[in-house]
Write a protein that holds these residues in place. Structure first.
Motif, short mmCIF file in Angstrom:
data_model
loop_
_atom_site.label_atom_id
_atom_site.label_comp_id
_atom_site.label_asym_id
_atom_site.label_seq_id
_atom_site.Cartn_x
_atom_site.Cartn_y
_atom_site.Cartn_z
N LYS A 142 0.84 -1.19 0.00
CA LYS A 142 0.00 0.00 0.00
C LYS A 142 0.88 1.24 0.00
CE LYS A 142 -0.41 -0.26 5.05
NZ LYS A 142 0.38 -1.49 5.19
N GLU A 190 -4.68 6.17 0.00
CA GLU A 190 -5.48 5.00 -0.38
C GLU A 190 -5.35 4.66 -1.86
OE1 GLU A 190 -9.84 5.28 -0.54
OE2 GLU A 190 -9.92 3.64 0.91
N HIS A 191 -5.15 5.66 -2.70
CA HIS A 191 -5.09 5.44 -4.16
C HIS A 191 -3.66 5.22 -4.67
CE1 HIS A 191 -4.16 9.74 -3.93
NE2 HIS A 191 -3.60 9.61 -5.12
N ILE A 204 0.18 2.98 -4.55
CA ILE A 204 0.85 1.72 -4.21
C ILE A 204 2.35 1.86 -4.45
CG2 ILE A 204 -1.12 0.21 -4.67
CD1 ILE A 204 0.28 -0.43 -7.42
N LEU A 227 -3.37 5.03 -8.57
CA LEU A 227 -4.45 4.24 -9.14
C LEU A 227 -5.55 5.14 -9.72
CD1 LEU A 227 -4.83 1.52 -6.35
CD2 LEU A 227 -3.46 1.41 -8.44
N ILE A 232 -2.07 -7.17 -4.52
CA ILE A 232 -2.71 -6.33 -3.50
C ILE A 232 -4.15 -6.15 -3.92
CG2 ILE A 232 -2.88 -4.03 -2.46
CD1 ILE A 232 -0.01 -3.59 -2.85
N TRP A 233 -5.08 -6.28 -2.97
CA TRP A 233 -6.47 -5.97 -3.28
C TRP A 233 -6.80 -4.68 -2.54
CZ3 TRP A 233 -9.72 -10.67 -4.82
CH2 TRP A 233 -10.81 -10.25 -5.60
N SER A 234 -6.85 -3.60 -3.28
CA SER A 234 -6.94 -2.26 -2.70
C SER A 234 -8.37 -1.89 -2.33
CB SER A 234 -6.38 -1.25 -3.70
OG SER A 234 -6.57 0.07 -3.23
N TYR A 235 -8.49 -1.06 -1.28
CA TYR A 235 -9.78 -0.49 -0.93
C TYR A 235 -10.20 0.56 -1.95
CZ TYR A 235 -10.11 -2.76 3.61
OH TYR A 235 -10.24 -3.70 4.60
N TYR A 236 -9.23 1.11 -2.68
CA TYR A 236 -9.55 2.13 -3.67
C TYR A 236 -10.19 1.48 -4.90
CZ TYR A 236 -9.10 6.07 -6.85
OH TYR A 236 -9.38 7.07 -7.74
N TYR A 266 -9.89 -2.29 -6.48
CA TYR A 266 -8.97 -2.77 -7.52
C TYR A 266 -8.09 -3.90 -7.00
CZ TYR A 266 -9.84 1.29 -10.58
OH TYR A 266 -10.39 2.23 -11.40
#
Length: 307
Positions: free
Chosen positions: A23, A27-28, A30, A44, A279-283, A286
């Motif tokens: 991360k 949040e957006h 990486i 992202l 990575i499975w992002s909260y943004y 994705y």
């Protein structure tokens, strides 16, 4: 359950294989690192240019961002862990307690510790405040590859090349259990978000699901054609993804462990070579993957429940 997969973007700029993601500072964002010895940060939102963060003397195999301290840790092929202070934009410490590449770095605010594992078979623990060495545990003569925490049971799981998974007490670091998880190297450990299951992936290409209460094997799946390198849960915990040396990403139902989709080159214009990290992002929910083809791919995964 039915899902839709859409390729959103491919981020290019690394000159060598990408081995690690984490991360970013928002949040957006990486971080990524790999064979070209640099850490970059990507957006992202616009998928445009990478932001150069730092260069290192050796190949990067692991990244750990600690937002609470504004620190970025990079584990390298020569066994060093470099600590970058993002506020000062400089390396403030180099930890030299591994003699071979550092496969994984994790931290815990609850224990106030940093944990690393490496190709030398060592499991190393430092204090988060001062980076003082607390303990070096020689687990085996093979590579030790992955760490994960279960805060529900106060445990740490560690995967190693001797095929074993070791479970430690989070607070005392006492070894609670050791069991053979795979026929060949155990590569990755991932606790389910509810703390009830431990998922493991091995060089034998199997995905194994263990009941955490007594670490009894409840399901073994021939999931891939080659070694499994990473497992990531979706933010809502309904799905998880596996990444493999067989060039594919597979999406699974986290309740039934049913295979829902195979993301490959042929159907979805996926990776050309080994997929090393997820990575499975909260943004935007994705899913981000990176691999030996030097590409970072952003995926949109949508769930369509069938009534």
């Amino acid at each position: 359950m039915k899902i839709g997969v859409k390729k959103i973007a491919t981020l290019t700029g690394h000159d060598e294989s990408i081995y690690t993601l984490d991360k970013g500072t928002d949040e957006h964002l990486i971080f990524s690192g790999g064979g070209d010895k640099i850490i970059a940060q990507w957006s992202l939102k616009n998928f445009q240019d990478k932001k150069f963060v730092a260069s290192f003397p050796s190949v990067l195999y692991s990244i750990c961002y600690i937002p609470e301290k504004e620190l970025l840790l990079g584990g390298t092929s020569n066994g060093n862990v470099h600590i970058l202070d993002l506020k000062k934009n400089k390396i403030i410490k180099i930890l030299k307690n591994h003699t071979s590449l550092v496969f994984n770095i994790k931290y815990s605010i609850q224990t106030n510790c940093i944990y690393s594992v490496g190709g030398d078979g060592n499991f190393v623990i430092y204090t988060l405040d001062t980076f003082a060495l607390l303990k070096v545990k020689k687990l085996c003569n093979e590579k030790v590859r992955d760490i994960d925490f279960n805060y529900k049971t106060s445990e740490i799981a560690v995967a190693s090349g001797d095929c074993n998974i070791r479970i430690f007490d989070l607070k005392t670091l006492q070894e609670k259990k050791i069991f053979i998880a795979h026929k060949i190297s155990s590569n990755v450990v991932r606790y389910s978000p509810n703390g009830k299951f431990l998922l493991t992936g091995g060089r034998d290409a199997n995905l194994n699901i263990w009941q955490v209460e007594n670490y009894e094997l409840i399901k073994s799946i021939s999931a891939h054609d080659w070694a499994i390198y990473d497992i990531a849960y979706s933010p809502n915990s309904n799905l998880f993804a596996t990444a493999s040396r067989d060039k594919t990403i597979k999406i699974w139902d986290s309740k039934t462990f049913q295979l829902l989709e195979v993301i490959n080159k042929e159907k979805f214009d996926g990776h050309l070579y080994s997929v090393n990290k997820l990575i499975w992002s909260y943004y935007n929910n994705y899913l981000i993957s990176a691999g030996d083809d030097r590409a970072i791919i952003i995926w949109e995964i949508n769930i369509n429940k069938i009534s």
